[in-house]
Design a protein around this motif. Structure first.
Motif, short mmCIF file in Angstrom:
data_model
loop_
_atom_site.label_atom_id
_atom_site.label_comp_id
_atom_site.label_asym_id
_atom_site.label_seq_id
_atom_site.Cartn_x
_atom_site.Cartn_y
_atom_site.Cartn_z
N SER A 270 47.97 46.03 42.41
CA SER A 270 47.18 45.31 43.40
C SER A 270 47.56 45.80 44.78
CB SER A 270 47.42 43.80 43.30
OG SER A 270 47.12 43.32 42.00
N THR A 271 46.55 46.05 45.62
CA THR A 271 46.78 46.50 46.99
C THR A 271 46.08 45.57 47.96
OG1 THR A 271 44.89 48.01 46.85
CG2 THR A 271 47.06 48.92 46.32
N LYS A 292 38.00 46.88 53.83
CA LYS A 292 39.17 47.26 53.04
C LYS A 292 39.64 46.05 52.24
CE LYS A 292 43.44 49.95 53.36
NZ LYS A 292 44.42 50.59 54.28
N ARG A 295 42.35 44.92 46.22
CA ARG A 295 41.91 45.54 44.96
C ARG A 295 43.01 45.37 43.93
NH1 ARG A 295 38.12 49.68 43.46
NH2 ARG A 295 38.76 50.81 41.57
N SER A 296 42.63 44.83 42.75
CA SER A 296 43.58 44.64 41.66
C SER A 296 43.03 45.31 40.42
CB SER A 296 43.81 43.15 41.41
OG SER A 296 44.85 42.96 40.47
N GLN A 297 43.79 46.23 39.85
CA GLN A 297 43.26 47.09 38.78
C GLN A 297 44.26 47.23 37.64
OE1 GLN A 297 41.86 50.82 40.26
NE2 GLN A 297 41.22 51.60 38.26
N PHE A 302 38.70 46.58 37.34
CA PHE A 302 39.25 46.12 38.62
C PHE A 302 38.43 44.95 39.16
CE2 PHE A 302 35.87 48.94 40.00
CZ PHE A 302 35.36 48.30 41.12
N GLU A 304 37.87 43.00 43.19
CA GLU A 304 38.10 43.11 44.62
C GLU A 304 37.69 41.81 45.31
OE1 GLU A 304 37.49 47.92 45.41
OE2 GLU A 304 35.90 46.50 45.97
N ARG A 324 34.12 40.82 43.70
CA ARG A 324 33.41 41.97 43.16
C ARG A 324 34.29 42.57 42.09
NH1 ARG A 324 33.75 47.52 44.29
NH2 ARG A 324 31.90 48.70 43.71
N GLY A 325 33.69 43.07 40.98
CA GLY A 325 34.50 43.63 39.92
C GLY A 325 33.76 44.57 39.02
#
Length: 330
Positions: A270-271, A292, A295-297, A302, A304, A324-325
């Protein structure tokens, strides 16, 4: 000069050590904020010793200089300097010869037995913040480390710590890496500060974080840690993370991560732009923006969003805003 304010502000005391097999003594400095205590402790042997400096503060315009006697005058008061006096201006060292009549200066002074006023620190262009200060210098060579406790919730460790209280103004603590040399004939601790990665460690609950330098401001209750920040959390699913900088607040007992936040746990990365870690609640809030997002993947896809709830124990995420994913078909 009497210093009664030290009793209620920066308490300099001796406490029994708890780490050693046999009882020993630790020098301790204590600050209080809203009922919570911030305590700095030297955990190792008294070599080098903790140095405590009590200084009166003066400030004003230089009205006269005597290069031969190395004295300067502010109004009606004359101050002596010697080889121990530190001359400096913001960002660079200076010398007595750099002083000029008409300059604004800030002085740290101690009255001598003969009544003379000896200046230990002369800052060109500096302003007097308050009437006096107390400064304690701590150094612990390996395998020991100076320890700071922030209330009952968090601790920090490092090789060097400086505790400074400006009377009636504020208290400060600086911690970083480095070495120290005690000069016995001058009763002075010569510090070599080295704010390298992992020079400072902060612990809270199951979380540990490392940075290069910690600065605590008692007026705000913030302990600011310069990066690069490395984060680890123990548990069934250990977590590793990083960011550019970090703040621990004594009042709300939370960690805030800023810049390039990255969390890796159980196959998920995750960022985010920033994060709030609530260790007691075992969650973190990750923040991003439309341009920006967070995001978690993982291997399945993922998600967002601009705000994400992150479970510190499991690594599970819930997008709270701007979802969103995209996921792989089973």
């Amino acid at each position: 000069m009497r210093w009664p304010w030290l009793v209620s502000g920066l308490l300099l005391l001796v406490a029994l050590a708890q780490q050693d097999p046999e009882p020993s003594f630790q020098t301790t400095a204590e600050i209080e904020r809203r009922g919570k205590k911030i305590v700095v402790v030297k955990t190792g042997p008294d070599n080098p010793p903790v140095i405590i400096e009590l200084r009166d503060l003066y400030g004003g315009i230089i009205t006269a200089l005597d290069a031969e006697k190395k004295t300067l005058r502010l109004g009606d008061q004359v101050f002596t300097t010697d080889h121990l006096t530190r001359f400096w201006r913001e960002g660079q060292p200076a010398q007595f010869v750099d002083l000029k009549v008409g300059q604004q200066v800030r002085l740290e002074v101690a009255e001598q037995n003969d009544g003379s006023l000896r200046a230990f620190d002369v800052q060109i262009g500096g302003q007097r913040e308050g009437p006096s200060l107390s400064r304690s210098l701590f150094a612990d060579p390996p395998p020991f480390r100076v320890q700071i406790t922030f209330g009952e919730d968090a601790r920090a460790f490092g090789a060097i710590a400086r505790v400074e209280q400006i009377r009636e103004v504020n208290d400060y603590v600086v911690m970083t890496g480095g070495t120290a040399k005690y000069i016995e004939e001058e009763d002075r601790l010569e510090l070599n500060l080295q704010p390298t990665p992992r020079a400072v460690e902060v612990q809270q609950g199951q979380s540990k974080a490392w940075g290069s330098r910690l600065e605590y401001d008692n007026n705000s209750g913030d302990a600011r840690v310069a990066g690069p920040i490395e984060l680890e959390r123990s548990g069934d699913k250990p977590l590793k993370g990083s960011s550019e900088r970090m703040i621990y607040n004594v009042d709300d007992e939370i960690l805030r991560l800023f810049g390039g936040v990255k969390l890796v746990q159980d196959g998920r990365t995750s960022t985010a732009q920033s994060a709030v870690v609530r260790e007691k609640d075992r969650v973190a809030y990750l923040y991003g923006s439309r341009d920006k997002p967070v995001r978690s993947q993982n291997k399945d896809g993922f998600v967002e969003g601009t705000k994400v709830l992150y479970n510190l124990d499991s690594g599970d995420v819930v997008v709270l805003e701007g979802v969103r994913g995209e996921f792989q078909d089973p």
